[in-house]
Design a protein around this motif. Structure first.
Motif, PDB file in Angstrom:
ATOM      1  N   LEU A 137      26.987  19.807 -34.142  1.00 48.32           N
ATOM      2  CA  LEU A 137      25.808  20.157 -33.349  1.00 48.32           C
ATOM      3  C   LEU A 137      25.474  19.113 -32.290  1.00 48.32           C
ATOM      4  O   LEU A 137      24.821  19.427 -31.285  1.00 48.32           O
ATOM      5  N   THR A 151      20.312  27.709 -27.652  1.00 52.28           N
ATOM      6  CA  THR A 151      19.362  27.746 -28.758  1.00 52.28           C
ATOM      7  C   THR A 151      20.098  27.910 -30.080  1.00 52.28           C
ATOM      8  O   THR A 151      21.246  28.383 -30.120  1.00 52.28           O
ATOM      9  N   LYS A 152      19.446  27.527 -31.168  1.00 51.44           N
ATOM     10  CA  LYS A 152      20.077  27.656 -32.479  1.00 51.44           C
ATOM     11  C   LYS A 152      20.322  29.115 -32.837  1.00 51.44           C
ATOM     12  O   LYS A 152      21.316  29.438 -33.499  1.00 51.44           O
TER      13      LYS A 152
END
Length: 531
Positions: free
Chosen positions: A294, A301-302
């Motif tokens: 990550l 965006t997640k």
């Protein structure tokens, strides 16, 4: 010194975690690779947990050779040779089908990807991981023919995937496309060069082994062999993966005449422990890579990352399924028409489960990490962090979701069967005992006195009793239930051995025997109880 102590504590902690989690997984009848990946993933979410990288050099040069070697050692050469057509379809053709399929899909779906980057992404994720798939397959009683195909595929597709990766990197970094002729020649050298190197090293080892009959020396030599084969092949630009596999298959076939029983028992114990620890560390480290993955992602965006990860995993599952059904029919046709094999046509449920077990592992993640940082003109390598993320997502989805669903799927499709190899083993035991009885009868006829006759009669009685204890397979290939008398006999033997063990421990506790004598006798009792 402080850094070394910290690293040592970290490694010890990981090993303790591996043993504890694997023990709990076994207690709850769960495949330990899945449990370790989930454990590593949960640990990565805890604040201040040390970030442990997974360098590609460590994976390819340290972890991969011994795991390939022990996998080849445990592979049945008879089944591998018999299934070579189907294995080649999965380990060679499916790899390039996956790479081209991802190349086609990525340019329309993944932002910033053209067909070259898509091919590279497909090459990265094409190798499957056999450890998780076969461990689950054996646990749920999957048909042996499926397990054999999974093991054979995973032994060879690493080499094909790394070749496709090399082509993909060249296309992206240099902007050139390799010719078909060059690709065929490189693949031929990777394959045949790797086989030649592996067979040559295996041949040398089989000539040296008869001169050595010392457990520690032979175990040390066996640990060196996979690294020697891998590095020798890599030095001449052949496939280190295939070299290790060829060497392992050759030495495994010769092991019955190379190693004494004592050395064989010792080496198997060492390799079992090493295989478990290496696999355990690998799966924990996969889960711990989440922060590293990550960290390189920006501007997304997640939620969108989750959608891309799940969508990409679905694309890979569909590509594998799309290949499986026509490839299974073609392989069956080739094997029956050209190879002259008596081979049952694959059933649809078997093909589906074989397609569902396309689980990815550490080789795919290491391949993603191995991508260069820059192009030939100095610009940053495009989408490198996103490729690593998609690979990591695929590993999690295939290991956790497909792995956990596989036992249920096997039951629903009616593939959970008794192990038919028990029939083959029972027949082999029967033939071995018959040979022993015939040998004792021949020797008894030449006995010179009454005491020798009694000695042979006693041994013959023991072997004849053993042969009556073997359960033949039923007409449908199933193993009939054991008779209650057999269960009573087995329980009586175990109780007798345990009583001997109590007496042995008492002799040591009272000082009548030393620890050396205790260890020797205890080992004999352990072997008897395990039988």
């Amino acid at each position: 010194m402080h850094d070394l102590s910290y690293l040592l504590v970290l490694v010890i902690g990981l090993l303790l975690a591996v043993t504890a989690v694997a023990g709990l997984a076994r207690r709850f009848a769960m495949s330990y690779p899945i449990a370790l990946v989930i454990f590593g993933l949960l640990c990565s979410l805890i604040p201040r947990v040390p970030r442990i990288p997974l360098p590609p050099s460590i994976v390819f040069l340290v972890i991969l050779p011994p795991l390939l070697y022990i996998a080849a050692w445990q592979t049945s050469w008879r089944e591998f040779k018999y299934n070579l057509v189907s294995i080649s379809s999965l380990a060679v053709l499916l790899v390039f089908f996956t790479a081209f399929g991802v190349a086609f899909a990525a340019q329309w779906w993944l932002p910033g990807f053209d067909w070259r980057l898509g091919f590279l992404l497909g090459a990265v994720v094409s190798p499957t991981d056999a450890v998780a798939a076969t461990s689950i397959a054996r646990k749920v009683g999957m048909p042996q023919r499926i397990v054999d195909l999974l093991e054979g595929e995973s032994l060879l597709n690493d080499a094909t995937g790394l070749l496709a990766l090399e082509f993909g990197v060249q296309m992206v970094v240099q902007g050139t496309t390799p010719s078909l002729a060059r690709g065929v020649l490189e693949f031929a050298w990777l394959t045949f060069g790797g086989v030649l190197i592996g067979v040559a090293i295996g041949f040398v080892v089989t000539r040296l082994e008869p001169w050595v009959d010392d457990g520690p020396v032979e175990i040390a030599l066996s640990l060196i062999i996979p690294y020697a084969a891998y590095l020798a092949a890599d030095a001449v630009k052949a496939s280190g993966v295939i070299a290790v596999v060829a060497c392992g298959l050759l030495i495994s076939r010769q092991s019955s005449r190379l190693f004494s029983p004592r050395v064989r028992l010792q080496s198997i114990a060492v390799w079992d422990a090493l295989e478990f620890l290496l696999n355990g560390l690998v799966f924990v480290l996969i889960g711990l890579q989440l922060p590293h993955v990550l960290a390189g992602i920006h501007g997304r965006t997640k939620l969108s990352l989750l959608a891309y990860g799940l969508g990409f995993s679905a694309v890979l599952a569909l590509l594998r399924m799309a290949w499986m059904y026509p490839a299974a029919r073609v392989s069956w046709w080739v094997r029956t028409r050209f190879a002259g094999q008596v081979y049952q046509r694959p059933q649809a449920n078997q093909v589906f489960v074989l397609g569902w077990t396309g689980m990815r592992g550490v080789v795919a993640l290491a391949a993603a990490y191995s991508l260069p940082l820059t192009l030939s003109d100095g610009r940053a390598f495009p989408q490198r962090s996103f490729i690593i993320f998609l690979t990591f997502s695929l590993i999690l989805v295939t290991l956790v979701f497909q792995g956990l669903s596989l036992p249920w799927l096997v039951r629903v499709l009616g593939l959970s069967t008794l192990d038919r190899s028990v029939c083959e083993e029972g027949e082999a035991r029967h033939l071995l005992l018959q040979a022993a009885i015939a040998f004792l009868h021949d020797r008894k006829s030449s006995a010179s006195n009454e005491s020798e006759h009694h000695f042979y009669d006693d041994l013959l009685h023991q072997y004849e009793h053993k042969i009556t204890e073997i359960d033949p397979c039923g007409p449908d290939g199933s193993v009939p239930n054991q008779r209650s008398s057999n269960l009573t006999m087995e329980g009586l033997l175990l109780d007798t051995i345990r009583r001997e063990r109590e007496e042995l421990n008492l002799l040591r506790a009272t000082g009548r025997i030393g620890d050396g004598v205790h260890r020797n006798l205890e080992r004999e009792l352990d072997l008897s109880e395990s039988r």
